[in-house]
Design a protein around this motif. Structure first.
Motif, PDB file in Angstrom:
ATOM      1  N   UNK A  14      72.695  87.470 -39.355  1.00 28.46           N
ATOM      2  CA  UNK A  14      71.868  87.568 -40.559  1.00 28.46           C
ATOM      3  C   UNK A  14      72.423  86.703 -41.682  1.00 28.46           C
ATOM      4  N   UNK A  15      73.716  86.769 -41.894  1.00 31.59           N
ATOM      5  CA  UNK A  15      74.352  85.956 -42.940  1.00 31.59           C
ATOM      6  C   UNK A  15      74.152  84.474 -42.618  1.00 31.59           C
ATOM      7  N   UNK A  16      74.351  84.084 -41.376  1.00 34.99           N
ATOM      8  CA  UNK A  16      74.151  82.696 -40.970  1.00 34.99           C
ATOM      9  C   UNK A  16      72.732  82.221 -41.211  1.00 34.99           C
ATOM     10  N   UNK A  17      71.751  83.074 -40.916  1.00 30.99           N
ATOM     11  CA  UNK A  17      70.348  82.711 -41.163  1.00 30.99           C
ATOM     12  C   UNK A  17      70.102  82.506 -42.650  1.00 30.99           C
ATOM     13  N   UNK A  18      70.718  83.349 -43.470  1.00 31.07           N
ATOM     14  CA  UNK A  18      70.552  83.212 -44.920  1.00 31.07           C
ATOM     15  C   UNK A  18      71.209  81.916 -45.420  1.00 31.07           C
ATOM     16  N   UNK A  19      72.347  81.551 -44.847  1.00 36.18           N
ATOM     17  CA  UNK A  19      72.997  80.290 -45.219  1.00 36.18           C
ATOM     18  C   UNK A  19      72.050  79.143 -44.881  1.00 36.18           C
ATOM     19  N   UNK A  20      71.521  79.151 -43.669  1.00 33.54           N
ATOM     20  CA  UNK A  20      70.613  78.086 -43.228  1.00 33.54           C
ATOM     21  C   UNK A  20      69.370  78.031 -44.101  1.00 33.54           C
ATOM     22  N   UNK A  21      68.779  79.190 -44.378  1.00 24.98           N
ATOM     23  CA  UNK A  21      67.564  79.238 -45.187  1.00 24.98           C
ATOM     24  C   UNK A  21      67.807  78.612 -46.563  1.00 24.98           C
ATOM     25  N   UNK A  22      68.895  78.997 -47.216  1.00 29.97           N
ATOM     26  CA  UNK A  22      69.178  78.470 -48.552  1.00 29.97           C
ATOM     27  C   UNK A  22      69.500  76.979 -48.493  1.00 29.97           C
ATOM     28  N   UNK A  23      70.254  76.563 -47.494  1.00 26.05           N
ATOM     29  CA  UNK A  23      70.593  75.145 -47.351  1.00 26.05           C
ATOM     30  C   UNK A  23      69.328  74.313 -47.200  1.00 26.05           C
ATOM     31  N   UNK A  24      68.384  74.799 -46.379  1.00 24.96           N
ATOM     32  CA  UNK A  24      67.127  74.082 -46.184  1.00 24.96           C
ATOM     33  C   UNK A  24      66.275  74.093 -47.441  1.00 24.96           C
ATOM     34  N   UNK A  25      66.292  75.194 -48.185  1.00 28.93           N
ATOM     35  CA  UNK A  25      65.563  75.247 -49.458  1.00 28.93           C
ATOM     36  C   UNK A  25      66.028  74.138 -50.391  1.00 28.93           C
ATOM     37  N   UNK A  26      67.311  73.843 -50.349  1.00 29.57           N
ATOM     38  CA  UNK A  26      67.887  72.807 -51.200  1.00 29.57           C
ATOM     39  C   UNK A  26      67.781  71.414 -50.580  1.00 29.57           C
ATOM     40  N   UNK A  27      67.179  71.320 -49.398  1.00 29.27           N
ATOM     41  CA  UNK A  27      67.081  70.058 -48.649  1.00 29.27           C
ATOM     42  C   UNK A  27      68.465  69.438 -48.448  1.00 29.27           C
ATOM     43  N   UNK A  28      69.418  70.308 -48.138  1.00 28.70           N
ATOM     44  CA  UNK A  28      70.799  69.871 -47.918  1.00 28.70           C
ATOM     45  C   UNK A  28      71.073  69.837 -46.419  1.00 28.70           C
ATOM     46  N   UNK A  29      71.705  68.770 -45.967  1.00 27.12           N
ATOM     47  CA  UNK A  29      72.038  68.679 -44.542  1.00 27.12           C
ATOM     48  C   UNK A  29      73.275  69.521 -44.238  1.00 27.12           C
ATOM     49  N   UNK A  48      75.942  79.179 -39.085  1.00 25.28           N
ATOM     50  CA  UNK A  48      74.508  79.445 -39.194  1.00 25.28           C
ATOM     51  C   UNK A  48      73.957  80.194 -37.977  1.00 25.28           C
ATOM     52  N   UNK A  49      74.556  80.000 -36.820  1.00 21.33           N
ATOM     53  CA  UNK A  49      74.129  80.714 -35.613  1.00 21.33           C
ATOM     54  C   UNK A  49      74.777  82.091 -35.494  1.00 21.33           C
ATOM     55  N   UNK A  50      75.768  82.345 -36.341  1.00 20.53           N
ATOM     56  CA  UNK A  50      76.493  83.608 -36.259  1.00 20.53           C
ATOM     57  C   UNK A  50      77.552  83.600 -35.179  1.00 20.53           C
ATOM     58  N   UNK A  51      77.793  82.442 -34.561  1.00 18.65           N
ATOM     59  CA  UNK A  51      78.791  82.345 -33.503  1.00 18.65           C
ATOM     60  C   UNK A  51      80.197  82.509 -34.062  1.00 18.65           C
ATOM     61  N   UNK A  52      80.406  82.022 -35.294  1.00 19.93           N
ATOM     62  CA  UNK A  52      81.686  82.192 -35.978  1.00 19.93           C
ATOM     63  C   UNK A  52      81.467  83.036 -37.230  1.00 19.93           C
ATOM     64  N   UNK A  53      82.326  83.993 -37.412  1.00 17.69           N
ATOM     65  CA  UNK A  53      82.260  84.875 -38.569  1.00 17.69           C
ATOM     66  C   UNK A  53      82.743  84.113 -39.803  1.00 17.69           C
TER      67      UNK A  53
END
Length: 133
Positions: A14-29, A48-53
């Protein structure tokens, strides 16, 4: 511990998805975020995948880089239901963000309604259990 592949923790995902969502909102690679944090883009992918904490100090750095409070990564609804998790996952994709922005830019309510009906009709053809409203 068994030899089976370890499944990512739901909170980490969930945290990883939120990181990805916000990064994409900012159009940041991923590369740009990695550069800001002094990491590799592969590490950002794993977060972003939650594979690493993500440690608390690293999450604080990520929050600052993405201009959000740390609490952004822990919305109450993320843990409330499977449906909320599906919505969160959907909203963390680049195409869904593009679609949201485009939809929000449409001023005519009739055009918005027509577009919604079209999307629901196409979805119901792909999945008959989703009938248009």
């Amino acid at each position: 511990m068994s030899n089976e592949a370890r499944q990512p923790n739901a909170t980490d995902v969930n945290v990883g998805h939120r990181v990805r969502m916000r990064r994409l909102e900012l159009s940041m690679s991923q590369g740009k975020l990695a550069e800001i944090l002094g990491l590799t883009f592969q590490q950002i992918q794993k977060y972003e995948k939650g594979a690493n904490r993500i440690s608390s100090s690293r999450l604080d750095e990520i929050a600052k880089a993405l201009s959000v409070p740390v609490a952004f990564f822990f919305p109450e609804s993320a843990h409330s239901s499977a449906e909320a998790m599906q919505v969160q996952e959907l909203l963390s994709t680049a195409n869904s963000l593009r679609l949201q922005r485009a939809f929000a830019a449409i001023q005519d309510p009739d055009v918005k309604r027509s577009l919604l009906i079209l999307a629901e009709t196409l979805a119901s053809q792909a999945n008959p259990s989703l009938e248009p409203s």
